[in-house]
Design a protein around this motif. Structure first.
Motif, PDB file in Angstrom:
ATOM      1  N   ALA A   1      57.359  -9.148  11.839  1.00  0.00           N
ATOM      2  CA  ALA A   1      57.234 -10.390  12.604  1.00  0.00           C
ATOM      3  C   ALA A   1      57.701 -11.585  11.772  1.00  0.00           C
ATOM      4  N   VAL A   2      57.323 -11.604  10.496  1.00  0.00           N
ATOM      5  CA  VAL A   2      57.740 -12.694   9.610  1.00  0.00           C
ATOM      6  C   VAL A   2      59.256 -12.692   9.447  1.00  0.00           C
ATOM      7  N   LEU A   3      59.837 -11.519   9.237  1.00  0.00           N
ATOM      8  CA  LEU A   3      61.283 -11.423   9.060  1.00  0.00           C
ATOM      9  C   LEU A   3      62.010 -11.894  10.306  1.00  0.00           C
ATOM     10  N   ALA A   4      61.573 -11.430  11.479  1.00  0.00           N
ATOM     11  CA  ALA A   4      62.234 -11.820  12.721  1.00  0.00           C
ATOM     12  C   ALA A   4      62.093 -13.318  12.973  1.00  0.00           C
ATOM     13  N   ALA A   5      60.892 -13.851  12.738  1.00  0.00           N
ATOM     14  CA  ALA A   5      60.654 -15.274  12.976  1.00  0.00           C
ATOM     15  C   ALA A   5      61.446 -16.134  11.989  1.00  0.00           C
ATOM     16  N   THR A   6      61.536 -15.703  10.730  1.00  0.00           N
ATOM     17  CA  THR A   6      62.260 -16.465   9.714  1.00  0.00           C
ATOM     18  C   THR A   6      63.754 -16.448   9.980  1.00  0.00           C
ATOM     19  N   ALA A   7      64.295 -15.296  10.297  1.00  0.00           N
ATOM     20  CA  ALA A   7      65.733 -15.192  10.569  1.00  0.00           C
ATOM     21  C   ALA A   7      66.111 -15.912  11.852  1.00  0.00           C
ATOM     22  N   GLY A   8      65.169 -16.018  12.764  1.00  0.00           N
ATOM     23  CA  GLY A   8      65.463 -16.618  14.055  1.00  0.00           C
ATOM     24  C   GLY A   8      65.440 -18.127  14.068  1.00  0.00           C
TER      25      GLY A   8
END
Length: 352
Positions: free
Chosen positions: A220-227
């Motif tokens: 979730a952190v990776l997706a939110a950060t990249a997004g």
């Protein structure tokens, strides 16, 4: 009907599951219903009508889900009471509902469940599930379970009879767990192609936080950060896809997995944050994250098939120390691969 007699040399006897009721027909429950109702693998010793592992009946509180399962050719009961109590009653009841729904389902089961029926569940948090079962006064024949299988999809339409092939399936073995019921459930679970990992409920939750809770949070952190930028998602490829796969899980399901195991997940996040902080500080100081990458590489290689050497051996169902031997097996990274009569075929890492 079940019988606690028939396994030679065991004082407690055995249980045979002829009729299994699956309550909750989402991804896990639906997949289990499909698998139990389908042809059995060769040489497992499982029996059932028309090549099935056993007779099955399903139930889901959602009418649309019941209709979908029925349209797929499965026997589906109109009520929970009919599912567990029809035709003499189910020998095994598998509760495959979300954890938040478990207390309500257990309250209904308390008045509908056959007294000698084995009760299990597939909840991802075992201490909370066990506490709910205790509160419903159903702990006597309860064996907590958690199949380590799934996808980011949900619902009966996502179910797959091959979902459990080769998967680890935790069966909790605490001090009060009925060993006869545990062995019967282990026989069924291995018959559908899984390896059974014995563990205590608390030990399961601590381990699950590392390999399930933490990945969901990090994804979730990776997706939110990249997004947060337009360019990053446009460049995203394999690393992003693989690292964020479980971020595609329904948010309420991912949150329930973590929230229900909040202390163990928080403790695991502390450990992960220490590593991330050290990596950040190293990079800012001009150093390299090579040691961290090397540690992660080695751990991943050990996890891959063939990464750990081991040996096959047998345990005797009549061994008076069987409970302790099984707990030690699971704690050391071993598992049970099949149960046939008195013999439990097991694997353990070399040196265990």
């Amino acid at each position: 009907m079940s019988s606690r007699a028939g396994v030679p040399g065991t004082a407690a006897g055995s249980v045979e599951f002829r009729r299994v009721a699956v309550i909750g027909l989402g991804l896990i429950g639906g997949s289990l219903l499909r698998r139990l109702a389908g042809p059995r693998p060769p040489d497992t010793g499982a029996v059932g009508p028309d090549g099935a592992v056993c007779e099955t009946v399903g139930y889901d509180r959602d009418p649309g889900t019941r209709d979908a399962a029925s349209a797929a050719g499965h026997t589906v009961a109109p009520t929970l009471a009919d599912a567990v109590g029809g035709q003499g009653g189910a020998d095994l009841v598998v509760v495959a509902t979300p954890l938040r729904a478990l207390p309500g389902v257990l309250a209904d089961l308390a008045v509908a469940l056959r007294p000698d029926a084995v009760l299990t569940d597939v909840a991802s948090v075992k201490v909370a599930a066990r506490d709910a079962v205790r509160a419903a006064n159903l702990l006597g024949t309860y064996v907590g379970g958690h199949p380590m299988a799934g996808t980011e999809r949900s619902g009966f339409d996502a179910s797959d009879p091959g979902l459990f092939d080769g998967a680890a399936w935790v069966l909790c073995l605490d001090g009060g767990t009925d060993l006869v019921g545990w062995l019967a459930l282990a026989r069924l679970v291995t018959a559908i192609g899984c390896r059974v990992v014995p563990a205590g409920a608390a030990e399961h939750d601590a381990a699950a936080a590392r390999i399930s809770g933490l990945p969901h949070v990090l994804a979730a952190v990776l997706a939110a950060t990249a997004g947060t930028t337009g360019l990053a998602p446009a460049l995203a490829a394999g690393s992003y896809r693989d690292g964020t796969r479980v971020a595609g899980t329904r948010p309420d399901l991912a949150a329930a997995l973590c929230d229900g195991n909040r202390i163990a997940v928080a403790d695991t996040l502390d450990e992960a944050l220490d590593r991330l902080t050290a990596a950040r500080d190293t990079l800012r100081a001009g150093g390299s994250v090579l040691p961290l990458c090397s540690e992660g590489y080695a751990a991943r290689r050990r996890w891959e098939p063939g990464g750990v050497r081991g040996e096959w051996f047998e345990l005797d169902a009549g061994d008076p120390d069987l409970r302790d031997r099984l707990r030690a097996l699971g704690a050391g990274g071993g598992h049970v691969r099949s149960v046939s009569g008195r013999a439990l075929r097991c694997w353990r890492p070399a040196g265990l």
